[in-house]
Write a protein that holds these residues in place. Structure first.
Motif, PDB file in Angstrom:
ATOM      1  N   SER A 103     -30.603  40.374  -9.385  1.00 43.24           N
ATOM      2  CA  SER A 103     -29.671  40.307  -8.262  1.00 43.24           C
ATOM      3  C   SER A 103     -28.836  39.034  -8.290  1.00 43.24           C
ATOM      4  O   SER A 103     -27.703  39.025  -7.815  1.00 43.24           O
ATOM      5  CB  SER A 103     -30.426  40.395  -6.936  1.00 43.24           C
ATOM      6  N   SER A 104     -29.387  37.937  -8.872  1.00 35.06           N
ATOM      7  CA  SER A 104     -28.589  36.712  -8.867  1.00 35.06           C
ATOM      8  C   SER A 104     -27.402  36.856  -9.822  1.00 35.06           C
ATOM      9  O   SER A 104     -26.306  36.373  -9.533  1.00 35.06           O
ATOM     10  CB  SER A 104     -29.431  35.481  -9.196  1.00 35.06           C
ATOM     11  N   ALA A 105     -27.591  37.551 -10.932  1.00 35.81           N
ATOM     12  CA  ALA A 105     -26.484  37.724 -11.890  1.00 35.81           C
ATOM     13  C   ALA A 105     -25.331  38.485 -11.238  1.00 35.81           C
ATOM     14  O   ALA A 105     -24.179  38.047 -11.287  1.00 35.81           O
ATOM     15  CB  ALA A 105     -26.981  38.477 -13.126  1.00 35.81           C
ATOM     16  N   SER A 136     -25.973  31.167 -12.348  1.00 42.40           N
ATOM     17  CA  SER A 136     -27.100  31.860 -12.977  1.00 42.40           C
ATOM     18  C   SER A 136     -26.776  32.070 -14.454  1.00 42.40           C
ATOM     19  O   SER A 136     -25.680  32.546 -14.785  1.00 42.40           O
ATOM     20  CB  SER A 136     -27.322  33.204 -12.291  1.00 42.40           C
ATOM     21  N   GLY A 137     -27.738  31.729 -15.302  1.00 44.63           N
ATOM     22  CA  GLY A 137     -27.506  31.810 -16.753  1.00 44.63           C
ATOM     23  C   GLY A 137     -27.241  33.225 -17.238  1.00 44.63           C
ATOM     24  O   GLY A 137     -26.653  33.422 -18.299  1.00 44.63           O
ATOM     25  N   SER A 138     -27.667  34.212 -16.469  1.00 41.80           N
ATOM     26  CA  SER A 138     -27.432  35.595 -16.886  1.00 41.80           C
ATOM     27  C   SER A 138     -26.191  36.194 -16.211  1.00 41.80           C
ATOM     28  O   SER A 138     -25.791  37.308 -16.520  1.00 41.80           O
ATOM     29  CB  SER A 138     -28.660  36.454 -16.576  1.00 41.80           C
ATOM     30  N   SER A 184     -39.611  31.668  -9.171  1.00 41.33           N
ATOM     31  CA  SER A 184     -38.265  32.085  -9.560  1.00 41.33           C
ATOM     32  C   SER A 184     -38.111  31.943 -11.071  1.00 41.33           C
ATOM     33  O   SER A 184     -38.847  31.182 -11.707  1.00 41.33           O
ATOM     34  CB  SER A 184     -37.226  31.216  -8.847  1.00 41.33           C
ATOM     35  N   SER A 185     -37.135  32.644 -11.642  1.00 40.90           N
ATOM     36  CA  SER A 185     -36.877  32.511 -13.085  1.00 40.90           C
ATOM     37  C   SER A 185     -36.571  31.054 -13.403  1.00 40.90           C
ATOM     38  O   SER A 185     -36.987  30.516 -14.425  1.00 40.90           O
ATOM     39  CB  SER A 185     -35.673  33.345 -13.509  1.00 40.90           C
ATOM     40  N   ARG A 186     -35.813  30.449 -12.497  1.00 41.12           N
ATOM     41  CA  ARG A 186     -35.380  29.060 -12.708  1.00 41.12           C
ATOM     42  C   ARG A 186     -36.573  28.127 -12.868  1.00 41.12           C
ATOM     43  O   ARG A 186     -36.637  27.334 -13.809  1.00 41.12           O
ATOM     44  CB  ARG A 186     -34.539  28.650 -11.500  1.00 41.12           C
ATOM     45  N   GLU A 187     -37.550  28.237 -11.956  1.00 40.10           N
ATOM     46  CA  GLU A 187     -38.755  27.387 -12.067  1.00 40.10           C
ATOM     47  C   GLU A 187     -39.557  27.797 -13.288  1.00 40.10           C
ATOM     48  O   GLU A 187     -40.034  26.961 -14.044  1.00 40.10           O
ATOM     49  CB  GLU A 187     -39.667  27.587 -10.857  1.00 40.10           C
ATOM     50  N   ASP A 276     -38.391  42.230 -16.942  1.00 38.24           N
ATOM     51  CA  ASP A 276     -37.902  40.865 -16.738  1.00 38.24           C
ATOM     52  C   ASP A 276     -38.847  40.084 -15.826  1.00 38.24           C
ATOM     53  O   ASP A 276     -40.051  40.288 -15.890  1.00 38.24           O
ATOM     54  CB  ASP A 276     -36.453  40.925 -16.241  1.00 38.24           C
ATOM     55  N   ALA A 277     -38.286  39.213 -14.987  1.00 38.15           N
ATOM     56  CA  ALA A 277     -39.144  38.363 -14.154  1.00 38.15           C
ATOM     57  C   ALA A 277     -39.567  39.100 -12.899  1.00 38.15           C
ATOM     58  O   ALA A 277     -39.271  38.690 -11.767  1.00 38.15           O
ATOM     59  CB  ALA A 277     -38.409  37.071 -13.831  1.00 38.15           C
ATOM     60  N   GLY A 278     -40.251  40.200 -13.087  1.00 34.08           N
ATOM     61  CA  GLY A 278     -40.726  41.030 -11.992  1.00 34.08           C
ATOM     62  C   GLY A 278     -41.494  42.189 -12.592  1.00 34.08           C
ATOM     63  O   GLY A 278     -41.441  42.397 -13.806  1.00 34.08           O
TER      64      GLY A 278
HETATM   65  C1  DP6 Z   1     -36.072  37.232 -17.493  1.00 39.37           C
HETATM   66  O1  DP6 Z   1     -30.410  34.142 -15.127  1.00 39.37           O
HETATM   67  O2  DP6 Z   1     -32.061  34.690 -13.320  1.00 39.37           O
HETATM   68  O3  DP6 Z   1     -34.079  38.090 -16.537  1.00 39.37           O
HETATM   69  O4  DP6 Z   1     -30.147  30.901 -14.862  1.00 39.37           O
HETATM   70  O5  DP6 Z   1     -32.027  30.152 -13.470  1.00 39.37           O
HETATM   71  O6  DP6 Z   1     -30.445  31.877 -12.590  1.00 39.37           O
HETATM   72  P1  DP6 Z   1     -31.123  31.288 -13.796  1.00 39.37           P
HETATM   73  O7  DP6 Z   1     -32.071  32.425 -14.381  1.00 39.37           O
HETATM   74  P2  DP6 Z   1     -31.754  33.955 -14.571  1.00 39.37           P
HETATM   75  O8  DP6 Z   1     -32.867  34.314 -15.672  1.00 39.37           O
HETATM   76  C2  DP6 Z   1     -32.897  35.559 -16.317  1.00 39.37           C
HETATM   77  C3  DP6 Z   1     -34.225  35.720 -16.954  1.00 39.37           C
HETATM   78  C4  DP6 Z   1     -34.553  37.116 -17.424  1.00 39.37           C
HETATM   79  C5  DP6 Z   1     -34.018  37.369 -18.834  1.00 39.37           C
HETATM   80  C6  DP6 Z   1     -32.531  37.625 -18.946  1.00 39.37           C
HETATM   81  O9  DP6 Z   1     -31.941  38.248 -18.055  1.00 39.37           O
HETATM   82  O10 DP6 Z   1     -31.959  37.228 -19.983  1.00 39.37           O
END
Ligand code: DP6
Length: 321
Positions: A103-105, A136-138, A184-187, A276-278
């Protein structure tokens, strides 16, 4: 123009990003490849908070106290637009938030596209990528349609490898638990980067996996793509598991889904999964096989909901007023 609404879809990574090179620019330490997922939608409306420098963020109709994710993005964008006012942002997701469904992406990508239009910035694509990445990195992957690569070697660039209609695969999402994640993915990715003994080999394997997945997509080689995607997914979850403290997003229900996927595959249907992270399991299959797969999961007590999707379009403006 006083308000703009944009939408974006989440994206599911087939070759994943887990670990940052830099926590300020939020640059991922590795490249990634994803699919944009059409039926999940983040909608973001933006307007100016006239006469105030304060940003206000409503998410699913609730005012948010923590703006740490969006303030740096707005700061970057305000620098370009020379805006001194705050912004009022109203975001909505038609799917569970912070539950491993990216959802953050989609939230950040829709925000960046809406802002660009509100201030008529006509930003270069590379700037849209940079602005989204701060949030968000994604997120840069959700700017684009289809199969998307986010390449972080040297300069960060993002491109569509194939458009949705060039290889129209189906996505079936098995929701097993809609609760928000605890880490969180970030942590989580910072913990893994600092503590997992597998982190370096995870980094080292990225180039090869990207190359295999990219050529499998170009050649539309479903099995090859599935093999590399599952291997990459398992390795990321191993990196998480070997972190200290241990990070575990997969549950018993997730494992039951994987077992069922393996049975369906053994029975002769092509499909593969990613997680993913869930705890949710995302299945990728050919459109002709989706009904059979859905039927297989429809009576499973460990799946609370099944969501269907196709490969979707990039972030776009839907309203200006
Ligand atoms: C497991 O992009 O949510 O989904 O950059 O800190 O916002 P932040 O992290 P985020 O991490 C994604 C992690 C993942 C793998 C992926 O989508 O590449």
């Amino acid at each position: 123009m006083s308000e703009v609404t944009a939408i974006a879809h989440p994206n599911f990574a087939l070759i994943k990003y887990w670990g940052k090179e830099d926590t300020i620019s939020n640059k991922p330490a590795m490249s990634s490849i994803s699919l944009t997922v059409d039926s999940l939608i983040s909608t973001t409306n933006i307007s100016i908070n006239k006469g105030s420098a304060e940003n206000i963020w409503m998410l699913n109709e609730k005012e948010q106290n923590d703006l740490a994710r969006i303030n740096p993005v707005l700061k970057y964008l305000n620098n370009i637009s020379k805006n001194n006012n705050g912004c009022i942002i109203k975001s909505e997701n038609n799917f569970p938030t912070s539950a491993g469904l990216a959802s953050s992406a989609s939230g950040i990508a829709s925000l960046v596209i809406a802002y660009d239009q509100l201030f008529k910035l006509d930003m270069q694509f590379d700037q849209l990528v940079e602005a989204s990445m701060i949030g968000s990195g994604s997120a840069p992957r959700s700017l684009l349609s289809g199969f998307v690569i986010l390449n972080v070697e040297d300069q960060v660039t993002s491109q569509t490898i194939l458009e949705p209609e060039e290889w129209p695969l189906s996505i079936i999402i098995c929701i097993t638990d809609e609760k928000e994640k605890i880490i969180s993915s970030r942590e989580g990715m910072e913990i893994s980067r600092n503590t997992s003994p597998l982190y370096q080999s995870w980094l080292d394997s990225n180039k090869k996996d990207i190359q295999i997945a990219k050529s499998a997509i170009i050649e539309k080689n479903f099995r090859r793509l599935g093999e590399v995607a599952e291997r990459n997914c398992y390795l990321m979850h191993e990196v998480m598991r070997t972190s200290s403290p241990k990070i575990s997003y997969m549950t018993e229900s997730t494992n039951k889904c994987i077992k069922e996927i393996n049975t369906i595959r053994d029975d002769g249907t092509d499909l593969f999964f990613t997680i993913d992270a869930g705890p949710q399991v995302k299945i990728i299959c050919k459109p002709d096989d989706k009904d059979l797969i859905k039927t297989n999961f429809s009576n499973k007590p460990y799946v609370t909901k099944i969501v269907e999707a196709n490969i979707g379009l990039g972030a776009r403006v839907i309203y200006e007023g």
